[in-house]
Design an enzyme around this catalytic site. Structure first.
Site, PDB file in Angstrom:
ATOM      1  N   HIS A 474       0.825  -1.208   0.000  1.00 30.14           N
ATOM      2  CA  HIS A 474       0.000   0.000   0.000  1.00 30.14           C
ATOM      3  C   HIS A 474       0.862   1.262   0.000  1.00 30.14           C
ATOM      4  O   HIS A 474       0.708   2.126   0.864  1.00 30.14           O
ATOM      5  CB  HIS A 474      -0.906   0.025   1.228  1.00 30.14           C
ATOM      6  CG  HIS A 474      -1.876  -1.108   1.325  1.00 30.14           C
ATOM      7  ND1 HIS A 474      -2.426  -1.529   2.515  1.00 30.14           N
ATOM      8  CD2 HIS A 474      -2.406  -1.908   0.367  1.00 30.14           C
ATOM      9  CE1 HIS A 474      -3.249  -2.529   2.296  1.00 30.14           C
ATOM     10  NE2 HIS A 474      -3.257  -2.787   0.994  1.00 30.14           N
ATOM     11  N   HIS A 512      -7.217  -0.154   2.877  1.00 31.39           N
ATOM     12  CA  HIS A 512      -6.401  -0.923   1.940  1.00 31.39           C
ATOM     13  C   HIS A 512      -6.269  -0.234   0.591  1.00 31.39           C
ATOM     14  O   HIS A 512      -5.960  -0.884  -0.406  1.00 31.39           O
ATOM     15  CB  HIS A 512      -6.957  -2.341   1.812  1.00 31.39           C
ATOM     16  CG  HIS A 512      -6.671  -3.183   3.021  1.00 31.39           C
ATOM     17  ND1 HIS A 512      -6.443  -4.533   2.951  1.00 31.39           N
ATOM     18  CD2 HIS A 512      -6.558  -2.861   4.335  1.00 31.39           C
ATOM     19  CE1 HIS A 512      -6.208  -5.019   4.165  1.00 31.39           C
ATOM     20  NE2 HIS A 512      -6.285  -4.008   5.015  1.00 31.39           N
TER      21      HIS A 512
END
Length: 533
Positions: A474, A512
């Site tokens: 991420h 996320h």
């Protein structure tokens, strides 16, 4: 369309992204299902690796990135997790623009999704968007340990969220796993978002943005792009959407970035912008396995439980819940003081004034082919350390130097340590039904004596973290809004150039990233369209 034809046309918009850009794999059967064989580490992964991480025993960490039309949605796990309202509100206040607050982005979050329930948090969810959202319950795949897992968290004071919905702005607690899948099938962005009217060049690498200075104007303007094969494509507006790793690399190769970095490779400096490639953050990840006391009880995949032969149990993540937690404040105050050199004000410091989503926990009912193990996952969601993306050469074919600086602050080390302690109590003590009845201790880790338990010392826990922490894939923040781009996503100091990807996030988002990225893109489309009217 042939690439040579694009060089003779003045395009309205040129988008640089789509996996920067690999092939179109929308119908590839080897990537569309959760058990597909060609995902991370496969043909459609750039297979980036970080520089050696000084706080992780000098290990270089894998940092996968999608290498196909649709980018990360080609290889990701599909977790649909917004993050905390506080993060978005901090984003908006940081750039002094309420459009980037949670309430400003909520209409676009709703617009992007087709949520699985019409009754759970109706004001928070969309029902007609391009991205289909499924849950454990909507796919009828509740697992045998579900009730015990929920009860175990409650025994530790972590309660179920209303409707078990962690995507309503306040995720602290227990929520159902939600995924961007349709009956288990992968939802690739390039397939669910229409590309009508767009000319798409696949298997095409962009070397840099073409930037010119008008003889009648001292300002800089983007006039198109140059491909790695030398072809130039001209356009009225150029939009970088190549991600938090490649977008800063492209800008630096274009002459926009820290002057000292560009000088290393004799790149002419068109705009000295020190913020390009700075402010990188990523969520840390740690897996560890725990023994099942009685594998014949059928708790885990691989056991003889006939339930797992039903097709829906292959539709997604083999777990029921995503659990978000805060950390104890006294230790956090001490860690902040160590990092900042002064005792923080608990009433005003952003890490202390509100409960925050510091850690995320998943229990996956899989780890061994015979059903004898389960996997616990710890994700550190709110890093305070910052890293960088720097050039490794003047060749776009060479990946840049990626340094996320994992566990680079006392706060990050404290948060990860407390997260593991919580998991040890949850899974390996008599404090919960899982520890009492289901599991028989941690399986241990190569190179370590003993196992993780409630009696583990801080030194042992820290060593385990250094040895096994990896990435959740991420990356964000390397072209931060307010520093490199403005709140209209325009690159400061360059006309006709915008950035629309996770590189513009000025603060970490405790989600996320896919939800945040889609909502940002939806709002960006509205902003850009309005500016052209």
């Amino acid at each position: 369309m042939d690439v040579s034809e694009t060089s003779t046309t003045l395009w309205d918009c040129i988008f640089v992204g789509g996996g920067l850009s690999g092939p179109n794999v929308n119908d590839r059967p080897d990537i569309v299902w959760p058990n597909s064989t060609n995902l991370i580490g496969g043909d459609f992964d750039w297979k980036y690796r970080t520089v050696k991480q000084s706080n992780l025993d000098n290990r270089s960490i894998d940092l996968p990135s999608g290498k196909a039309l649709g980018g990360g949605t080609v290889i990701n796990s599909g977790g649909w997790i917004r993050g905390d309202k506080f993060d978005y509100d901090l984003w908006g206040s940081t750039v002094k623009d309420s459009r980037w607050n949670y309430d400003g982005l909520l209409p676009f979050m709703r617009k992007s999704e087709s949520f699985w329930s019409e009754v759970i948090n109706r004001d928070q969810h969309g029902l007609g968007g391009p991205s289909t959202i499924q849950s454990v319950t909507s796919t009828n795949r509740e697992f045998p340990l579900r009730d015990r897992v929920l009860r175990a968290w409650a025994e530790l004071g972590v309660e179920a969220l209303p409707g078990l919905d962690g995507n309503a702005g306040n995720p602290l607690g227990v929520g159902d796993v939600q995924e961007n899948k349709n009956g288990g099938r992968r939802e690739i962005a390039a397939a669910v978002y229409p590309l009508k009217g767009a000319t798409v060049l696949t298997d095409t690498l962009v070397e840099k943005v073409l930037i010119e200075r008008s003889p009648h104007d001292t300002g800089l303007s983007a006039v198109g792009i140059k491909l790695a094969d030398g072809v130039e494509v001209r356009g009225r507006l150029t939009i970088l959407s190549a991600g938090a790793i490649r977008s800063p690399q492209i800008l630096m190769l274009s002459g926009i970035g820290p002057a000292e970095e560009l000088a290393k490779f004799d790149i002419p400096v068109l705009l000295d912008q020190p913020g390009v490639g700075r402010n990188l953050s990523d969520h840390g990840l740690l897996y560890h396995a725990w023994k099942v006391k009685d594998r014949s009880a059928g708790w885990a995949l691989g056991s003889s439980n006939p339930l797992f032969s039903e097709p829906q149990y292959g539709y997604g993540t083999p777990g029921d819940f995503i659990v978000s937690t805060d950390v104890p404040k006294n230790g956090l105050i001490a860690a902040i003081a160590e990092d900042e050199g002064a005792t923080p004000d608990s009433a005003t410091h952003p890490l202390l004034a509100n409960k925050r989503t510091f850690t995320e926990h998943l229990l996956l009912y899989a780890a061994a082919p015979d059903g004898s193990l389960v996997t616990s996952v710890l994700i550190t969601m709110l890093p305070t350390s910052r890293g960088s993306v720097k050039l490794s050469s003047a060749d776009i074919g060479d990946p840049p130097l990626i340094d996320p600086n994992y566990l680079g602050s006392a706060v990050d080390r404290y948060v990860a340590r407390e997260g593991l302690k919580l998991q040890a109590k949850y899974l390996g003590s008599d404090a919960t039904v899982i520890g009492r009845e289901v599991l028989g201790g941690e399986a241990g880790a190569p190179g370590f004596d003993g196992v993780l338990s409630v009696n583990s010392t801080d030194e042992y826990i820290d060593a385990r973290l250094r040895a096994a922490t990896g990435s959740t894939y991420h990356p964000m923040g390397t072209l931060a809004m307010g520093t490199v781009v403005d709140s209209d996503l325009k690159v400061k100091g360059v006309k006709s150039l915008r950035v629309v990807d996770t590189s513009v996030f000025p603060v970490p988002i405790t989600g996320h990233l896919q939800v945040a990225a889609f909502a940002m893109a939806e709002q960006a489309a509205q902003i850009i369209y309005a500016s052209r009217a």
